[in-house]
Design a protein around this motif. Structure first.
Motif, PDB file in Angstrom:
ATOM      1  N   GLU A   1      28.756  50.613  45.713  1.00 35.59           N
ATOM      2  CA  GLU A   1      29.462  49.972  44.621  1.00 35.59           C
ATOM      3  C   GLU A   1      29.758  51.002  43.553  1.00 35.59           C
ATOM      4  OE1 GLU A   1      28.698  46.365  42.323  1.00 35.59           O
ATOM      5  OE2 GLU A   1      28.856  46.063  44.212  1.00 35.59           O
TER       6      GLU A   1
ATOM      7  N   PHE B   1      38.516  47.238  42.366  1.00 32.84           N
ATOM      8  CA  PHE B   1      39.277  46.521  41.503  1.00 32.84           C
ATOM      9  C   PHE B   1      38.757  44.977  41.202  1.00 32.84           C
ATOM     10  CE2 PHE B   1      42.810  43.670  40.248  1.00 32.84           C
ATOM     11  CZ  PHE B   1      43.122  44.132  39.027  1.00 32.84           C
ATOM     12  N   LEU B   2      38.679  44.607  42.485  1.00 36.71           N
ATOM     13  CA  LEU B   2      38.256  43.140  42.393  1.00 36.71           C
ATOM     14  C   LEU B   2      36.944  42.953  42.109  1.00 36.71           C
ATOM     15  CD1 LEU B   2      39.777  42.113  45.939  1.00 36.71           C
ATOM     16  CD2 LEU B   2      40.405  41.488  43.725  1.00 36.71           C
ATOM     17  N   THR B   3      36.033  43.978  42.341  1.00 30.33           N
ATOM     18  CA  THR B   3      34.382  43.854  42.145  1.00 30.33           C
ATOM     19  C   THR B   3      34.036  44.470  40.902  1.00 30.33           C
ATOM     20  OG1 THR B   3      33.855  45.491  43.490  1.00 30.33           O
ATOM     21  CG2 THR B   3      33.890  43.276  44.308  1.00 30.33           C
ATOM     22  N   ASP B   4      34.374  45.612  40.556  1.00 26.84           N
ATOM     23  CA  ASP B   4      34.035  46.423  39.358  1.00 26.84           C
ATOM     24  C   ASP B   4      35.015  46.812  38.281  1.00 26.84           C
ATOM     25  OD1 ASP B   4      31.300  46.884  40.604  1.00 26.84           O
ATOM     26  OD2 ASP B   4      32.473  48.108  42.005  1.00 26.84           O
ATOM     27  N   ASN B   5      36.094  46.407  38.183  1.00 28.53           N
ATOM     28  CA  ASN B   5      36.822  46.848  37.182  1.00 28.53           C
ATOM     29  C   ASN B   5      36.450  46.211  35.850  1.00 28.53           C
ATOM     30  OD1 ASN B   5      39.243  48.312  36.340  1.00 28.53           O
ATOM     31  ND2 ASN B   5      40.440  46.439  36.259  1.00 28.53           N
ATOM     32  N   LEU B   6      36.140  45.026  35.903  1.00 27.09           N
ATOM     33  CA  LEU B   6      35.544  44.479  34.485  1.00 27.09           C
ATOM     34  C   LEU B   6      33.905  44.645  34.384  1.00 27.09           C
ATOM     35  CD1 LEU B   6      37.793  41.693  33.837  1.00 27.09           C
ATOM     36  CD2 LEU B   6      37.293  43.617  32.308  1.00 27.09           C
ATOM     37  N   ALA B   7      33.375  45.434  34.901  1.00 24.39           N
ATOM     38  CA  ALA B   7      31.934  45.668  34.804  1.00 24.39           C
ATOM     39  C   ALA B   7      31.308  45.428  33.496  1.00 24.39           C
ATOM     40  CB  ALA B   7      31.459  46.862  35.517  1.00 24.39           C
TER      41      ALA B   7
END
Lengths: 523, 311
Positions: free
Chosen positions: B128, B158-164
């Motif tokens: 990740e 993009f689904l999991t990390d783009n807005l970390a």
């Protein structure tokens, strides 16, 4: 498939839409129903819908390991078959023989189910403990097989069915599809709530209708569950795991903080899972039993146990504790000191259910110690007849608790924290080291970490916990944190509520902790 | 049902608007390691004399303050050589005063001396955090990853990390010179014993496909060529590792590392320093885990490096 995974985010809407597409209906049924245009009997339509639930549930479970689907199918088949046999024996012969037969079938089913559970969950534990006790090498005897996810949950569910059929609380069902769907219903298959056949099975045998109120409430409950799991539990887990991995080098304050955070982690994790499961079931028009009722707002340990993992606690109460005599055992005529006898039986029964409850969690002495610890806390209350002192919600009709109530909640909470240390330890030696370490107070390094960002935590996790506690406190008379929030004037406007839900989703996304599976999957 | 679906659509629309707003705000307003480093290099392009590249070994292992006045640590955790090569070709022409570039070699080589890492984990970005890197470099450095396996992982990231979270809050681990301190008082126990690392025997290493090794060589050559073109010293270092880690290294892998350096050095000048088994760095107190120096170790190592480089 995990509730907090991307796969589930795709799986749920697809299953939801197809499920209601298959809703049984006549010519005047809802427009989205297939059976409005394809005329079959309502019973056939219901079977098709139940078959769809079963397929979806098996896909959900098989995503993890398809091989264990055979085990669920086998358990389901045996329990369904034994239910029919028990039913036949009970109803066909109103005689002693009939009851004996029924009892034999029930016992056979219990032995079979518990036998499977024992092989997968406890065999290696007993063999290695036996080997250690007698100094024998048991390596070649160990099975070393992985524990099928959810086996403890669906086994207990299957057991409840055959016992309830024997007790004539429920009629045995001939509908094999409905029964299989009852055992495998995906929202609660892997970590409960452990449903009773008397509650869930009848729902599969009758037509479900879509209810807007139920579905929206379900969505809110899912949202709240995701918040507790992803934001609270997963963030706490980062800290807790780091501390437990290095507990021998940590200060007492660090260890205490980790213990407190684990208390919130396990609550957020498990009650979050239950909320998602119950909320998901509501989307399908199915009502599952409540599993948590604000346990950390309890004023004594007895109240805590009425509010924590309710489905398991009541399972043990109904199927073990009460058959053993419970807190009102019958006293045989020859007993000279009935009061003393009663007390002894109560002590025995209390220990039996708490030890069983601990052992249910896994094959480890720490779980048994955890059960024994809670039994010791519970005993004084039950012996003094004070175990049902607090059956209402704390501070009923008031916004804030009294000083006395606050003190009671704090003491109960700290006792529970100590219990969770026993529960979290990987073995007895690590437990003793951890407790010993807590006594060596040392510096307060960990305490400021609680309030400031650091390399383990991206944000002070106290904020997440405070949000959870405040929301649950305000809504403590409801089933979950976001139920009926429109009763507050500020949230009476729909758009404001939608904004709030969207903000919650964003919060979940932004402040999520590291990816963690659910703690109770291992049980 | 219609009403329910309508409500879901409304909430989803609000959610999308919120996400876009948050994304835009954080991109322009807040800082993280990637945005901070990009801006720093651009703003100090005329004053930087030393540039440290690479991954966590240099990010946590070389303190720029101890190397010199105008040194910047542009390493980032889990960074694959591809990004270093692209960054170098982007920045070196702009840096009028750059004297030397330091690159940590070996650790992230697909078939490097550390055979346990042969799985090209830095290359394929399986984890990740690596998916996250892909996004960060595309977003802040405008360096897209154009290799095949990344198309799919970029989507998942993009689904999991783009807005970390780090992006939103401007969470920055590095100090003002790009260095990230690992607390010397806490030894992370997770990677200490290297139990999770697989040791590959030499015979297995030779069977591995050469594709990724060749690719690594291509980027290393590219970096050496740029430095040569702009008259900048190109220094490759193999950072110290703890004994448990060294035990898992392979002789064949180390030979391949030397071959690689030799082959690039025939075309362009490279300075190489190997501290992997250096006796000076054996003390437990120098390490955060089996492959990362902590703050004490980093200080010690930087001083030694400074001396060896004659700075």
């Amino acid at each position: 498939m995990l509730f907090n995974s991307i796969e589930f985010a795709f799986f749920l809407p697809i299953v939801f839409l197809l499920y209601w597409f298959l809703t049984p209906s006549g010519k005047n049924g809802p427009r989205y129903s297939l059976f409005r245009y394809w005329h079959v009997s309502e019973q056939t339509a219901l079977r098709i819908q139940n078959a769809f639930v079963l397929i979806a549930s098996y896909i959900f479970y098989g995503w993890w390991d398809w091989r264990f689907l055979l085990l669920i199918a086998f358990t389901s088949f045996c329990s369904w078959g034994s239910g029919l046999l028990i039913g036949q024996s009970v109803s066909s012969a109103q005689s002693v023989d009939g009851h004996k037969k029924a009892k034999a079938w029930m016992i056979a089913n219990i032995i079979l189910n518990l036998g499977i559970l024992a092989v997968f969950k406890y065999y290696d534990f007993f063999v290695s403990e036996f080997g250690q006790l007698f100094g024998i090498s048991t390596d070649s005897l160990l099975l070393k097989i992985i524990l099928p996810v959810g086996i403890s949950f669906y086994t207990f569910q299957a057991l409840s069915y055959s016992i309830d059929v024997y007790r004539q609380k429920i009629e045995p069902t001939k509908d094999i599809i409905a029964f299989f769907a009852f055992i495998a219903f995906f929202p609660q298959l892997v970590a409960g709530p452990i449903e009773r056949a008397t509650n869930l099975l009848p729902q599969f045998l009758q037509k479900r209708t879509f209810s807007y109120d139920q579905a929206t409430d379900g969505m809110r409950q899912i949202l709240w569950g995701l918040f507790k799991k992803i934001v609270v539990a997963d963030n706490c887990a980062t800290y807790v795991d780091q501390v437990w991995a290095t507990y021998d080098t940590q200060t007492g304050s660090t260890l205490l903080l980790a213990a407190v955070l684990f208390t919130f982690q396990i609550y957020g994790d498990f009650s979050g899972y239950s909320d998602i499961a119950i909320g998901t079931a509501k989307l399908f028009g199915i009502k599952l039993m409540r599993n948590f009722n604000n346990p950390y707002f309890s004023r004594d340990i007895a109240e805590f146990w009425r509010r924590w993992h309710i489905s398991l606690t009541t399972w043990f109460r109904d199927y073990v504790y009460i058959p053993l005599g419970g807190s009102r055992p019958e006293v045989p005529a020859h007993i000279q000191n009935p009061d003393r006898y009663k007390k002894l039986i109560i002590v025995r029964n209390t220990f039996v259910i708490f030890l069983l409850s601990g052992f249910w969690h896994g094959a480890n002495w720490t779980f048994i110690a955890w059960g024994a610890y809670h039994a010791l806390l519970f005993l004084p209350l039950i012996l003094l007849g004070k175990n049902r002192k607090y059956t209402n919600q704390v501070a009923e009709g008031r916004l804030l608790p009294t000083w006395k109530e606050s003190g009671q909640m704090l003491v109960t909470f700290m006792l529970v924290v100590l219990g969770w240390i026993i529960f979290r330890a990987t073995g007895m030696p690590s437990l003793f080291h951890y407790l010993e370490g807590m006594l060596q107070w040392g510096t307060l390094r960990a305490s400021y970490r609680f309030f400031l960002p650091n390399e383990w935590l991206v944000f002070p996790m106290n904020i997440y916990i405070i949000i959870m506690l405040v929301v649950e406190w305000i809504n403590r008379n409801q089933e979950h944190g976001l139920q009926n929030i429109e009763r507050f004037p500020i949230l009476s406007n729909k758009l404001v509520r939608y904004m709030l839900f969207a903000v919650f989703f964003v919060l979940i996304y932004l402040f999520r902790g590291g990816y963690q599976t659910f703690i109770y999957f291992q049980f | 049902m219609k009403r329910f679906l309508k409500d879901i659509v409304y909430v989803t629309c609000i959610l999308i608007c919120l996400i876009v707003a948050v994304e835009v705000i954080q991109y322009y307003v807040s800082d993280n390691n990637y945005s901070y480093k990009t801006k720093y290099i651009f703003n100090h392009r005329n004053s930087i004399e030393g540039l440290i590249l690479g991954h966590s070994h240099t990010l946590r292992g070389i303190d720029p303050v101890l190397l010199g006045k105008n040194v910047f640590n542009n390493a980032e955790s889990g960074k694959w050589i591809y990004y270093d090569a692209k960054e170098l070709s982007k920045y070196v022409p702009l840096m009028s005063n750059l004297q030397y570039v330091i690159y940590p070699i070996g650790y992230d080589m697909p078939q490097g001396y550390l055979s346990c890492h042969y799985e090209y984990d830095h290359h394929f970005k399986k984890e990740e955090s690596h998916d996250y890197n892909i996004h960060m470099y595309a977003k802040y450095e405008h360096i897209p990853y154009d290799r095949f396996p990344l198309k799919l992982t970029a989507f998942s990231s993009f689904l999991t990390d783009n807005l970390a979270y780090e992006e939103i809050t401007g969470h920055r681990d590095c100090d003002s010179l790009g260095f990230e301190i690992l607390d010397s008082t806490i030894h992370c126990s997770i990677n200490w014993d290297t139990i999770h690392l697989v040791h590959l025997p030499d015979s297995e290493i030779t069977k591995l496909p050469s594709k990724y090794y060749d690719e690594y060589k291509e980027y290393l050559t590219e970096m050496a060529s740029i430095c040569h073109q702009y008259n900048v010293r190109f220094v490759c270092v193999t950072t110290p590792c703890y004994k448990t880690y060294i035990n898992k290294t392979s002789t064949r892998g180390i030979e391949m590392l030397y071959d690689l350096i030799d082959s690039v050095a025939t075309k362009y000048p490279i300075e190489y320093y190997n501290y992997l088994s250096d006796e000076e760095f054996r003390a437990d107190s120098f390490y955060y885990d089996c492959s990362h120096l902590n703050y004490i170790g980093a200080k010690h190592f930087t001083k030694r490096l400074k001396k060896d480089l004659g700075l």
